[in-house]
Design a protein around this motif. Structure first.
Motif, PDB file in Angstrom:
ATOM      1  N   ASP A  62      35.055  82.213  47.563  1.00 42.93           N
ATOM      2  CA  ASP A  62      36.146  81.295  47.875  1.00 42.93           C
ATOM      3  C   ASP A  62      35.784  80.403  49.058  1.00 42.93           C
ATOM      4  O   ASP A  62      35.481  80.886  50.147  1.00 42.93           O
ATOM      5  CB  ASP A  62      37.399  82.109  48.191  1.00 42.93           C
ATOM      6  N   ARG A  63      35.851  79.109  48.834  1.00 41.31           N
ATOM      7  CA  ARG A  63      35.506  78.121  49.874  1.00 41.31           C
ATOM      8  C   ARG A  63      36.408  78.243  51.100  1.00 41.31           C
ATOM      9  O   ARG A  63      35.950  78.174  52.236  1.00 41.31           O
ATOM     10  CB  ARG A  63      35.616  76.727  49.250  1.00 41.31           C
ATOM     11  N   SER A  64      37.706  78.426  50.883  1.00 32.91           N
ATOM     12  CA  SER A  64      38.637  78.518  52.004  1.00 32.91           C
ATOM     13  C   SER A  64      38.398  79.792  52.823  1.00 32.91           C
ATOM     14  O   SER A  64      38.559  79.787  54.049  1.00 32.91           O
ATOM     15  CB  SER A  64      40.083  78.447  51.532  1.00 32.91           C
ATOM     16  N   PHE A  65      37.989  80.870  52.172  1.00 30.23           N
ATOM     17  CA  PHE A  65      37.687  82.110  52.878  1.00 30.23           C
ATOM     18  C   PHE A  65      36.479  81.920  53.800  1.00 30.23           C
ATOM     19  O   PHE A  65      36.500  82.332  54.963  1.00 30.23           O
ATOM     20  CB  PHE A  65      37.415  83.254  51.900  1.00 30.23           C
ATOM     21  N   VAL A  66      35.433  81.280  53.293  1.00 37.64           N
ATOM     22  CA  VAL A  66      34.233  81.021  54.102  1.00 37.64           C
ATOM     23  C   VAL A  66      34.589  80.141  55.295  1.00 37.64           C
ATOM     24  O   VAL A  66      34.170  80.411  56.423  1.00 37.64           O
ATOM     25  CB  VAL A  66      33.117  80.379  53.243  1.00 37.64           C
ATOM     26  N   ASN A  67      35.375  79.101  55.061  1.00 36.80           N
ATOM     27  CA  ASN A  67      35.792  78.207  56.137  1.00 36.80           C
ATOM     28  C   ASN A  67      36.598  78.969  57.201  1.00 36.80           C
ATOM     29  O   ASN A  67      36.398  78.783  58.400  1.00 36.80           O
ATOM     30  CB  ASN A  67      36.603  77.053  55.567  1.00 36.80           C
ATOM     31  N   GLU A  68      37.489  79.833  56.758  1.00 41.13           N
ATOM     32  CA  GLU A  68      38.318  80.616  57.672  1.00 41.13           C
ATOM     33  C   GLU A  68      37.467  81.578  58.511  1.00 41.13           C
ATOM     34  O   GLU A  68      37.665  81.695  59.726  1.00 41.13           O
ATOM     35  CB  GLU A  68      39.350  81.409  56.868  1.00 41.13           C
ATOM     36  N   VAL A  69      36.516  82.250  57.879  1.00 39.27           N
ATOM     37  CA  VAL A  69      35.644  83.176  58.609  1.00 39.27           C
ATOM     38  C   VAL A  69      34.842  82.434  59.669  1.00 39.27           C
ATOM     39  O   VAL A  69      34.746  82.871  60.827  1.00 39.27           O
ATOM     40  CB  VAL A  69      34.701  83.924  57.637  1.00 39.27           C
ATOM     41  N   MET A  70      34.281  81.292  59.308  1.00 38.11           N
ATOM     42  CA  MET A  70      33.473  80.530  60.265  1.00 38.11           C
ATOM     43  C   MET A  70      34.321  79.997  61.425  1.00 38.11           C
ATOM     44  O   MET A  70      33.884  80.002  62.565  1.00 38.11           O
ATOM     45  CB  MET A  70      32.745  79.388  59.571  1.00 38.11           C
TER      46      MET A  70
END
Length: 93
Positions: A62-70
């Motif tokens: 999930d793109r939004s998950f990766v963005n949130e983690v970073m």
């Protein structure tokens, strides 16, 4: 599959040696790995005492998950009083 790559440029103002820099960075890298389950490495400026560049990466569906983690990783790094974030850049592939 989404790969997130974050480059974080740090300034370490109260540092006077490469040994001190290594101690500070090792502590930060270990805490990032343990808290967020991402890969972290010093990717530049290894020979300078007061400057460091960290590379952080993670993979997910999930793109939004990766963005949130970073975003959380960058916020976490900024919470350390020993370092100041000069610049960070996020790239999603």
């Amino acid at each position: 599959m989404v790969v997130g790559i974050c480059v974080i440029e740090l300034y370490i103002p109260r540092n006077g040696s490469l040994k001190g820099k290594r101690q500070v960075l090792q502590s930060i890298k270990t805490k990032i790995k343990n808290r967020f389950n991402v890969a972290v490495a010093e990717v530049g400026e290894q020979d300078l005492w007061q400057k460091a560049i960290l590379g952080v990466t993670t993979v997910a569906n999930d793109r939004s998950f990766v963005n949130e983690v970073m975003d959380k990783v960058v916020g976490f790094v900024s919470s350390f009083p020993q370092v100041q974030i000069v610049h960070h850049q996020l790239e999603l592939i």
